[in-house]
Design a protein around this motif. Structure first.
Motif, PDB file in Angstrom:
ATOM      1  N   MET A  85       0.821  -1.207   0.000  1.00  0.00           N
ATOM      2  CA  MET A  85       0.000   0.000   0.000  1.00  0.00           C
ATOM      3  C   MET A  85       0.859   1.263   0.000  1.00  0.00           C
ATOM      4  O   MET A  85       0.596   2.214  -0.750  1.00  0.00           O
ATOM      5  CB  MET A  85      -0.938  -0.011   1.205  1.00  0.00           C
ATOM      6  CG  MET A  85      -1.808   1.234   1.326  1.00  0.00           C
ATOM      7  SD  MET A  85      -2.885   1.479  -0.095  1.00  0.00           S
ATOM      8  CE  MET A  85      -4.036   0.131   0.136  1.00  0.00           C
ATOM      9  N   PHE A  86       1.902   1.304   0.824  1.00  0.00           N
ATOM     10  CA  PHE A  86       2.757   2.489   0.900  1.00  0.00           C
ATOM     11  C   PHE A  86       3.522   2.709  -0.404  1.00  0.00           C
ATOM     12  O   PHE A  86       3.755   3.846  -0.811  1.00  0.00           O
ATOM     13  CB  PHE A  86       3.730   2.367   2.066  1.00  0.00           C
ATOM     14  CG  PHE A  86       3.049   2.300   3.417  1.00  0.00           C
ATOM     15  CD1 PHE A  86       1.846   2.944   3.632  1.00  0.00           C
ATOM     16  CD2 PHE A  86       3.610   1.585   4.467  1.00  0.00           C
ATOM     17  CE1 PHE A  86       1.201   2.884   4.863  1.00  0.00           C
ATOM     18  CE2 PHE A  86       2.981   1.512   5.697  1.00  0.00           C
ATOM     19  CZ  PHE A  86       1.772   2.154   5.893  1.00  0.00           C
ATOM     20  N   SER A 109      -7.080   1.208   9.670  1.00  0.00           N
ATOM     21  CA  SER A 109      -6.750   2.644   9.649  1.00  0.00           C
ATOM     22  C   SER A 109      -5.643   2.938   8.651  1.00  0.00           C
ATOM     23  O   SER A 109      -5.723   3.915   7.888  1.00  0.00           O
ATOM     24  CB  SER A 109      -6.334   3.104  11.048  1.00  0.00           C
ATOM     25  OG  SER A 109      -7.395   2.974  11.968  1.00  0.00           O
ATOM     26  N   ALA A 110      -4.598   2.102   8.636  1.00  0.00           N
ATOM     27  CA  ALA A 110      -3.488   2.316   7.705  1.00  0.00           C
ATOM     28  C   ALA A 110      -3.955   2.220   6.257  1.00  0.00           C
ATOM     29  O   ALA A 110      -3.585   3.044   5.404  1.00  0.00           O
ATOM     30  CB  ALA A 110      -2.381   1.295   7.970  1.00  0.00           C
ATOM     31  N   SER A 168      -4.299   5.524   3.613  1.00  0.00           N
ATOM     32  CA  SER A 168      -3.543   5.467   2.357  1.00  0.00           C
ATOM     33  C   SER A 168      -4.464   5.619   1.158  1.00  0.00           C
ATOM     34  O   SER A 168      -4.174   6.390   0.225  1.00  0.00           O
ATOM     35  CB  SER A 168      -2.768   4.148   2.270  1.00  0.00           C
ATOM     36  OG  SER A 168      -1.839   4.023   3.324  1.00  0.00           O
ATOM     37  N   LEU A 169      -5.592   4.902   1.156  1.00  0.00           N
ATOM     38  CA  LEU A 169      -6.517   4.967   0.025  1.00  0.00           C
ATOM     39  C   LEU A 169      -7.138   6.352  -0.117  1.00  0.00           C
ATOM     40  O   LEU A 169      -7.267   6.871  -1.234  1.00  0.00           O
ATOM     41  CB  LEU A 169      -7.616   3.916   0.192  1.00  0.00           C
ATOM     42  CG  LEU A 169      -7.219   2.460  -0.069  1.00  0.00           C
ATOM     43  CD1 LEU A 169      -8.377   1.528   0.247  1.00  0.00           C
ATOM     44  CD2 LEU A 169      -6.763   2.264  -1.503  1.00  0.00           C
ATOM     45  N   VAL A 170      -7.514   6.961   0.999  1.00  0.00           N
ATOM     46  CA  VAL A 170      -8.096   8.304   0.951  1.00  0.00           C
ATOM     47  C   VAL A 170      -7.067   9.308   0.434  1.00  0.00           C
ATOM     48  O   VAL A 170      -7.392  10.184  -0.388  1.00  0.00           O
ATOM     49  CB  VAL A 170      -8.605   8.717   2.350  1.00  0.00           C
ATOM     50  CG1 VAL A 170      -8.962  10.199   2.374  1.00  0.00           C
ATOM     51  CG2 VAL A 170      -9.820   7.888   2.745  1.00  0.00           C
ATOM     52  N   THR A 171      -5.823   9.185   0.886  1.00  0.00           N
ATOM     53  CA  THR A 171      -4.756  10.085   0.420  1.00  0.00           C
ATOM     54  C   THR A 171      -4.540   9.947  -1.084  1.00  0.00           C
ATOM     55  O   THR A 171      -4.410  10.945  -1.801  1.00  0.00           O
ATOM     56  CB  THR A 171      -3.442   9.787   1.162  1.00  0.00           C
ATOM     57  OG1 THR A 171      -3.647   9.910   2.569  1.00  0.00           O
ATOM     58  CG2 THR A 171      -2.352  10.755   0.723  1.00  0.00           C
ATOM     59  N   ILE A 172      -4.489   8.701  -1.557  1.00  0.00           N
ATOM     60  CA  ILE A 172      -4.316   8.460  -2.996  1.00  0.00           C
ATOM     61  C   ILE A 172      -5.473   9.064  -3.783  1.00  0.00           C
ATOM     62  O   ILE A 172      -5.277   9.700  -4.829  1.00  0.00           O
ATOM     63  CB  ILE A 172      -4.201   6.950  -3.267  1.00  0.00           C
ATOM     64  CG1 ILE A 172      -2.882   6.412  -2.707  1.00  0.00           C
ATOM     65  CG2 ILE A 172      -4.286   6.656  -4.764  1.00  0.00           C
ATOM     66  CD1 ILE A 172      -2.759   4.910  -2.755  1.00  0.00           C
TER      67      ILE A 172
END
Length: 319
Positions: free
Chosen positions: A112-113, A191-192, A196-200
């Motif tokens: 994901m990262f 949460s992680a 990550s998905l929301v940021t992307i």
């Protein structure tokens, strides 16, 4: 000896392994196929990435990070799980159970990262295109990837190797599971992934907005250039690479959704879940690790051309 335990020594000595039912055979076959696809397609992708000359070296670093994390998921997650499916229980010992728990959580996070880093790379390349060569250098890209891997592995070792370790379940079926505090584990993992998905998604929406603004500006400049007879009109800014990253992100979302739902539901109540439902969600999750390579191939002409040249070269040498 505990009659519930089954190990490889017993199998080698000829003692029969409990016969698998149709569902378990189905899971085993899919798991084996998933391992083969992950460990075949991703190494080929790494070779093609190394040989491709039309992709920026900094972008190659982030793509390689995602590809390596996918390879590790196949080696240190799906493959050990395959032995568990075949034996109906964990047979690799308590230490490897804890180690696999650390590996599975850290590698899922690294996948994901790495995708997040790819999105940021495309964000800078499009929004700050003129400053991209100075903002994202090869040295910076390698340093960022190294820090991401180091921090993720360190956190996973501390969190899931010491405080929330995986252990072999004391009751049947004796599988490798989180020992305790499952709600805390669920909160950290979900949460992680969600952050990550929301940021992307936010970055990609911003990329589209910038692309639309640039398209309107370039269209107006093209019209002026045509009126003045200028043949050197500015070209439209390409967002194909960013779109590719977004497609990969949506594939991740689809493949990971079932696993997230299972994790959250299991933390609330085990009783409402079908038996062995987690096996299917894990397989869908792992499928993403080879689908990324397929998306690269379908979306990137440079990678397709390089792969075809590589295959042609191999056949030429073979004959």
């Amino acid at each position: 000896m505990n009659p519930d335990s089954v190990n490889f020594t017993e199998l080698l000595n000829g003692e029969p392994n409990p016969q698998l039912d149709a569902y378990e055979v189905f899971v085993c076959v899919l798991s084996a196929l998933t391992v083969v696809l992950i460990l075949t397609l991703n190494p080929i992708c790494l070779v093609v990435l190394h040989r491709a000359s039309g992709i920026q070296e900094t972008t190659k670093v982030f793509m390689a990070s995602l590809t390596v994390s996918d390879i590790c998921i196949g080696l240190f997650w799906v493959l050990p799980d395959l032995t568990q499916y075949f034996n109906r229980k964990w047979v690799l010992g308590s230490f490897l159970c804890t180690a696999i728990g650390v590996a599975s959580t850290s590698l899922g996070g690294l996948s994901m990262f790495s995708l997040l880093l790819l999105t940021v790379d495309r964000f800078v390349a499009i929004v700050y295109s003129l400053r991209y060569p100075t903002l994202v250098t090869l040295k910076k890209a390698k340093t960022i990837v190294a820090i991401t891997w180091s921090m993720t592995l360190t956190f996973s070792i501390i969190a899931f190797g010491i405080f929330l370790p995986y252990v072999i379940s004391p009751s049947a079926p004796r599988k490798c599971i989180v020992a305790s505090h499952y709600n805390i584990y669920t909160s950290i993992v979900v949460s992680a992934i969600a952050i990550s998905l929301v940021t992307i998604f936010i970055l990609y929406m911003y990329i589209l907005n910038v692309a639309r603004q640039q398209a309107r500006r370039i269209a107006s400049q093209n019209q002026i250039s045509v009126d003045l007879g200028d043949q050197n009109a500015p070209q439209r800014v390409s967002t194909k690479s960013a779109t590719t990253v977004f497609i990969i992100t949506m594939t991740v979302f689809i493949c990971w959704t079932m696993s997230i739902i299972y994790t959250v539901t299991f933390s609330i109540s085990e009783a409402i879940l079908p038996p062995n439902f987690g096996d299917i969600t894990d397989l869908i999750f792992a499928t993403n690790s080879w689908l990324n390579v397929v998306i690269y191939y379908l979306r990137n002409r440079e990678l397709r051309q390089t792969l075809h040249e590589l295959i042609a070269s191999c056949f030429h040498r073979g004959f």
